[in-house]
Write an enzyme that holds these catalytic residues in place. Sequence first.
Site, PDB file in Angstrom:
ATOM      1  N   SER A 687       0.627  -1.535  -0.007  1.00 41.80           N
ATOM      2  CA  SER A 687      -0.006  -0.445  -0.005  1.00 41.80           C
ATOM      3  C   SER A 687       0.911   1.076   0.043  1.00 41.80           C
ATOM      4  CB  SER A 687      -1.042   0.129   1.304  1.00 41.80           C
ATOM      5  OG  SER A 687      -0.307  -0.180   2.607  1.00 41.80           O
ATOM      6  N   LYS A 730      -6.389   3.550   8.463  1.00 43.07           N
ATOM      7  CA  LYS A 730      -5.513   4.523   8.434  1.00 43.07           C
ATOM      8  C   LYS A 730      -6.270   6.492   7.991  1.00 43.07           C
ATOM      9  CE  LYS A 730      -3.291   1.155   4.715  1.00 43.07           C
ATOM     10  NZ  LYS A 730      -3.198   0.573   3.775  1.00 43.07           N
TER      11      LYS A 730
END
Length: 829
Positions: A687, A730
């Site tokens: 990611s 996140k």
Amino acid sequence: MPDKPQTPPLARKIPLLPLRELIVFPHEVVPLFVGREKSINALEEAMATDRAILLCAQKKAKVNDPRPEGIHNFGTIGSIIQLLRLPDGTVKVLVEGKSRARIGRYIDHDKYFLVEAELLEPAPVSAEDEAEISALMRSVQQTFENYVKLNKRVPPELAVSVQSIDNPSRMADTIAAHVNFKLTAKQELLETESIRARLEKLYELMQNEIEILQVEKKIRTRVKKQMEKNQKEYYLNEQMQAIQKELGSQDEFKNEIAELEERVRRRKMSAEATDRLKKELRKLKMMSPMSAEATVVRNYIDTVLALPWDERTVEKLDIAEAEGILDADHYGLDKPKERIVEYLAVRSLVPKLKGPILCLVGPPGVGKTSLAKSVARATNRKFVRVSLGGVRDEAEIRGHRRTYIGAMPGKIIQGLRKAGSNNPVFLLDEIDKISMDFRGDPSAAMLEVLDPEQNSAFVDHFLDLDYDLSDVLFLCTANSLHSIPLPLQDRMEIIELSGYTDEEKQKIARQYLIPKQLEANGMQNAEIVFTDQAVRELIHHYTKEAGVRSLERAVSSVVRKLAREYVKDGKKKKSFKVDLRLVQRLLGAQKYRYNSADASDQIGMTNGLAVTIFGGDLLPAEVTLTAGKGKVTLTGKLGEVMQESAQAAVTYVRSRSPSLGLEPDFHEHVDFHVHFPEGAVPKDGPSAGVTIVTSLVSALLRVPVRKDVAMTGEINLRGRVLPIGGLKDKVLAAFRGEMKTVICPRDNEKDLADVPKHVLKALDIKLADTIDDVLRWALVPLPEDHPNVALRKFLAGVDVTSPVDWREVNRYLEERRRKDREAHESGVH
């Protein structure tokens, strides 16, 4: 009458023989083994003359070649009776002591010790001292007789011979030679010239020896009696056991078998189990009751009878009550609660429902294990917990076969036996921590346990019987999903638990943790109020976790310190207000910090987003360029997947170089260093791809990245932004780090539903399809006069393939900096 004046002692030259750990008295015959060269030479010299030799003891026995100062000055002149040379070179000599002597001086001689010795003849006893000497002799003789009676090593005949000696000096020397005194005491007796003083010292030494021998005799007698008593008890116990065995063991064994038969007859079990136990009982009847095999069979029968074949708890199916219990015990955790309530609803409609296998996956401290206890309470089931962390033996799950010594059932059967119910809530804790070695793969053995289609006929190796596990409600917990084997995952319903948000932690602290710790630390009678600011301080700067375990410890620490002040003050102060300042005073300096936005836009530095064991966090990516030939260096404790993302990022930037205003061969002139700070924390996953690309482009084009933008997303070589996991954590990390914009893959739009609404409202969420979208949102817009026309148009949404010389960009930036400096110095803003 006074003693007659004595003539001075006679002096004579005589060879000296040093002795180790031995003192020879006059009138004593002693065999000696001599091996030292000097000593042998001294003996040969004595044999060549009048056989006289001076025998003196060394001060230190271990010295092999003594000096004159290492030899006592007093000794005994002896006469050699016999000398025999042995084959190994040593000499055996028989010596008789004649009289005391004192060394006057040593005469230089190379081959042996030669001394000038003075003979010490005993002084005659005066008439005045004669009576006292006689009394002393009688006391010494009587004491020596008592000593001989206590010490079996001295022959009794010696006491009789001592009685016949009428010379006080000779009697004292004879006794001293045969009593087990220390060498120092013997040397003192040898050096004592006065007969009266010698007898007094000998009497005192013998009295001490007698006292020691009497104590030793008492100890020996007591130990002997105790040993005889223990031996007698052991013998009688053995006799008693043998008699009991002969009289009643067979009857007792028959009674035990009859009792087991009755229990088997009354016990409700499966037909297979009943038949097996009847066979085992028939075998047991034909065995000796004391044989090892009989013990194994009895243990097996007891284990099978103890299992809950037909025992079960009455299950509660009240959905409203279950919801109330789950909400009272845990804040949040909506998905697992919803799934459990669904199970209860279906269970109320379908009488026979195969138990579901739920696997709660999430970071430590979010309440996975305690949730299982709440499920048991809500459904009125027994609760069993088995920790699988570190289990590496298949027999731990399936049990050992009965052929092994100490065989026992596996953890599943043991847990059910402990619960006493065949429908408990069975928690398999830390299922991702199962390992494997040469003893088998326990995770493979779990496949049968956790398969609703197979576990109705689970077979444990120890039982070797089918046991129905279909009514058991299995719950599993794990910290990470990737370490659970795929076949095992396929048999479980995965429910992911994300970390708590700061708001959720604050509510959990107020509703659960603070009241719990006040009661646990005896402060429920004191009025303690935690301010919101104090709780936020504990969450942000004294804990760093996804769950609330460390937060509970921090709250406990504050309450304990307040308890100390409360007790020290005599319980006078009844109320405490815990604010930010008090927390910092009680707990000291802040322990943790969360990454946040920089003060200004930076070139080559981009805020990425990551999920760690502590929850979501900002993960800055830095890129620096140096002169080189295209080498890529990656640092920051990166995993293999993350390193591959960095390689893909460099390749993508090279493929897009014309659109970004870069020369096609730019990579042949520079080296790239990609670094992720906080190198002690392991980082992996794909990611960070968009983050690395953005930092690379920023460093190559000398364009800053916006400080208030955070991003996440995987990339491929064609520039597509691919979906990632953990979006909720996140986005929460970006919110906590005071970001304004979050860039994430468009395919993750569905995951935004899990993010709290107030967080979404505070952030500008950008959904990216390609890396071009990411760069246009993340890079600072260029002014109209910037020489990189291609990049200006690219950021405006137009692709132009006209590269610009990087040196021209540097000249442009230098000019801009010069103008800004001049404006600052002149006061113009």
